[in-house]
Design a protein around this motif. Structure first.
Motif, short mmCIF file in Angstrom:
data_model
loop_
_atom_site.label_atom_id
_atom_site.label_comp_id
_atom_site.label_asym_id
_atom_site.label_seq_id
_atom_site.Cartn_x
_atom_site.Cartn_y
_atom_site.Cartn_z
N TYR A 380 0.86 -1.19 0.00
CA TYR A 380 0.00 0.00 0.00
C TYR A 380 0.90 1.24 0.00
O TYR A 380 1.73 1.39 -0.88
N ILE A 381 0.74 2.14 0.95
CA ILE A 381 1.61 3.30 1.06
C ILE A 381 2.39 3.16 2.37
O ILE A 381 1.81 3.14 3.45
N ASN A 382 3.71 3.03 2.27
CA ASN A 382 4.50 2.85 3.48
C ASN A 382 5.44 4.02 3.76
O ASN A 382 6.06 4.08 4.81
N GLY A 383 5.52 4.97 2.84
CA GLY A 383 6.43 6.09 3.01
C GLY A 383 7.83 5.73 2.55
O GLY A 383 8.14 4.58 2.24
N LEU A 384 8.68 6.74 2.51
CA LEU A 384 10.07 6.58 2.07
C LEU A 384 11.00 7.26 3.05
O LEU A 384 10.59 8.09 3.86
N GLY A 385 12.28 6.92 2.97
CA GLY A 385 13.32 7.67 3.64
C GLY A 385 14.25 8.22 2.59
O GLY A 385 14.77 7.46 1.76
N THR A 386 14.43 9.55 2.56
CA THR A 386 15.33 10.14 1.57
C THR A 386 16.42 10.92 2.28
O THR A 386 16.19 11.55 3.31
N GLN A 387 17.62 10.89 1.70
CA GLN A 387 18.77 11.58 2.28
C GLN A 387 19.46 12.42 1.22
O GLN A 387 19.65 11.98 0.09
N TRP A 388 19.84 13.63 1.62
CA TRP A 388 20.59 14.50 0.72
C TRP A 388 22.04 14.04 0.67
O TRP A 388 22.72 13.96 1.69
N GLN A 389 22.49 13.72 -0.55
CA GLN A 389 23.85 13.26 -0.79
C GLN A 389 24.43 14.02 -1.97
O GLN A 389 23.90 13.94 -3.08
N ASN A 390 25.47 14.81 -1.72
CA ASN A 390 26.11 15.60 -2.78
C ASN A 390 25.11 16.46 -3.55
O ASN A 390 25.14 16.54 -4.77
N GLY A 391 24.20 17.09 -2.81
CA GLY A 391 23.25 18.00 -3.42
C GLY A 391 22.08 17.34 -4.10
O GLY A 391 21.26 18.01 -4.74
N GLU A 392 21.93 16.02 -3.96
CA GLU A 392 20.82 15.30 -4.57
C GLU A 392 20.03 14.58 -3.47
O GLU A 392 20.62 13.98 -2.56
N ASN A 393 18.71 14.62 -3.58
CA ASN A 393 17.87 13.94 -2.59
C ASN A 393 17.63 12.51 -3.04
O ASN A 393 16.87 12.25 -3.98
N MET A 394 18.28 11.57 -2.37
CA MET A 394 18.27 10.17 -2.78
C MET A 394 17.41 9.33 -1.84
O MET A 394 17.39 9.55 -0.63
N CYS A 395 16.72 8.36 -2.40
CA CYS A 395 15.91 7.45 -1.59
C CYS A 395 16.83 6.37 -1.00
O CYS A 395 17.55 5.70 -1.73
N VAL A 396 16.80 6.23 0.33
CA VAL A 396 17.65 5.25 1.02
C VAL A 396 16.84 4.18 1.75
O VAL A 396 17.40 3.22 2.27
N TRP A 397 15.51 4.35 1.81
CA TRP A 397 14.63 3.37 2.46
C TRP A 397 13.27 3.41 1.80
O TRP A 397 12.81 4.49 1.41
N PRO A 398 12.61 2.23 1.61
CA PRO A 398 12.96 0.91 2.11
C PRO A 398 13.99 0.20 1.24
O PRO A 398 14.00 0.37 0.02
N MET A 399 14.84 -0.57 1.90
CA MET A 399 15.82 -1.40 1.23
C MET A 399 15.76 -2.79 1.88
O MET A 399 16.48 -3.08 2.83
N GLY A 400 14.80 -3.58 1.42
CA GLY A 400 14.63 -4.92 1.95
C GLY A 400 13.67 -5.01 3.12
O GLY A 400 13.45 -6.10 3.67
N TRP A 401 13.05 -3.89 3.52
CA TRP A 401 12.10 -3.90 4.63
C TRP A 401 10.84 -4.65 4.23
O TRP A 401 10.21 -4.32 3.23
N GLU A 402 10.47 -5.67 5.02
CA GLU A 402 9.27 -6.48 4.75
C GLU A 402 9.24 -6.95 3.29
O GLU A 402 8.18 -7.06 2.67
N GLY A 403 10.42 -7.19 2.75
CA GLY A 403 10.53 -7.65 1.37
C GLY A 403 10.37 -6.55 0.34
O GLY A 403 10.30 -6.84 -0.87
#
Length: 424
Positions: A380-403
């Motif tokens: 469904y909708i679980n949300g994301l985790g994003t992190q700023w890396q070298n001036g770019e907003n990158m998605c870092v989660w989910p990475m394997g969470w609940e498959g």
């Protein structure tokens, strides 16, 4: 003869009125009020998301209601809810009385959304929330369905699930820090803007973090519109925090991230920072916002087939990435689809059809609960985790969470000054 001429003239006059009036009738629009703090990024997200949806729908002819195609007309209402709740309630009243809005989308701060919700319910007008996270707003639907059935929430996920995602992100970073920096027990500072929606998050965090093996070293509650948080950051550093657990929905997120980077506070910033969802965040922080990790709703990763096309179209149209209040885009489409299924603008009929929504939206599969809240979780909708890396907003989660992993997710990075500080 005079009587005949009078009847002919009268008939011609009636025909003329009908001819002139028909285009106006044919051109009748569906009025959707978009309410939010329009002088802030959250209100801009409300307006831009709704604008893009309305433009797309109108370009295809509009909304089919019976044998008539009706265009969408958006009405902008500045709630000024960051500053004054009375302004927000007045804005809602104007939308429903003066502007004759058929439906309303938007709303941001819980303190303002609650009274605005009641006003909409008084008028039996559908109000789709796209900003306030507090769970109790939707709980009202279950407690008094007949009154509150006109309320739905599209975004964000509610405060209960925000806390869950918050803790998942925090736990992830804590494990990385413990492993990379050999820290036996992670110390956490809670820094959350002083607002009603944050109360359960702050309270639960103080109970939950020790259960997760972490130590809470203090709680700081700056104003949502604070422009300087150097004092709080200095206190956090003196307390020896390894992680700053943030909870910001308002403009305070900018000075926090800027000063965090400038002062090189030796603690990773993790949690909620709505300002960090914006493409302009990095520039607004004087390019000091790198390594900020925030819960997010949108990123350029493949959540559904709709995600990347929406993200790219929005970014091109408005020059920045969508923040979560741009969920008005989905809200307008939900209304369109429900109106067409109901074949009516009648609120009671449209409510029934909105409840049937099962939409592969840009943030995930959108299905409403019995309380008219957005369904949370894998699939469904679980949300994301994003992190700023070298001036770019990158998605870092989910990475394997609940498959669940999305194409385009990258690993989280600790700030280099944090690594340097604890490697000494």
């Amino acid at each position: 003869m005079k009587k005949t001429r009078f009847l002919v003239v009268a008939l011609l006059a009636v025909c003329l009125v009908l001819i002139m009036g028909y285009p106006a009738f044919a051109a009748k629009t569906i009025k959707i009020g978009v309410i939010g703090p329009m002088n802030y990024s959250q209100g801009k997200g409300h307006w831009d998301g709704a604008t893009m949806a309305a433009e797309e729908i109108n370009a295809k002819g509009g909304v089919q209601v019976g044998n008539q195609k009706m265009k969408i007309e958006l009405i902008k209402a500045d709630s000024n809810e960051h500053i004054n709740i009375t302004d927000a309630t007045n804005a809602m009243e104007r939308l429903l009385t003066r502007d004759k809005a058929d439906f309303v989308v938007g709303g941001f701060r819980t303190e303002a959304v609650l009274p605005m919700q009641d006003i909409a319910m008084d008028y039996k007008k559908i109000f789709i929330g796209c900003g306030a996270a507090t769970k109790s707003i939707c709980d009202k639907v279950g407690k008094d369905y007949n009154r509150y059935k006109y309320w739905f929430r599209v975004t964000p996920i509610n405060s209960k699930f925000l806390v869950k995602v918050d803790f998942i992100l925090l736990g992830t970073v804590a494990k990385i820090m413990a492993a990379q920096l050999n820290i036996p027990k992670i110390k956490v500072a809670i820094v959350a803007e002083k607002a009603v929606w944050n109360e359960p998050i702050v309270n639960i965090a103080q109970q939950k973090l020790p259960e997760m093996g972490m130590e809470v070293v203090g709680v700081w509650r700056p104003s949502p519109v604070a422009t300087d948080v150097a004092a709080e950051l200095s206190a956090v550093q003196r307390a020896g925090a390894h992680i700053i657990f943030t909870s910001f929905s308002s403009s305070v997120g900018i000075p926090f991230a800027k000063q965090h980077g400038e002062l090189k506070i030796p603690a990773a910033a993790v949690g909620i920072n709505v300002e960090a969802q914006k493409q302009g965040f990095y520039k607004a922080t004087g390019e000091k916002g790198d390594y900020t990790l925030t819960i997010n709703t949108y990123a350029r990763v493949k959540i559904t087939d709709a995600t990347i096309p929406f993200f790219d179209s929005y970014s091109k149209r408005f020059g920045e990435a969508p923040n979560y209040t741009a969920g008005t885009y989905e809200a307008v489409y939900i209304l369109k689809e429900a109106i067409e299924r109901a074949n009516s603008l009648d609120s009671d009929k449209v409510v029934v059809e909105i409840e049937k929504t099962d939409r592969p939206g840009a943030a995930g599969r959108l299905v409403f609960t019995k309380d008219h809240d957005v369904t949370w979780g894998p699939g469904y909708i679980n949300g994301l985790g994003t992190q700023w890396q070298n001036g770019e907003n990158m998605c870092v989660w989910p990475m394997g969470w609940e498959g669940v992993t999305y194409e385009g997710v990258v690993p989280y990075k600790l700030p280099p000054w944090v690594i340097e500080h604890y490697k000494k």
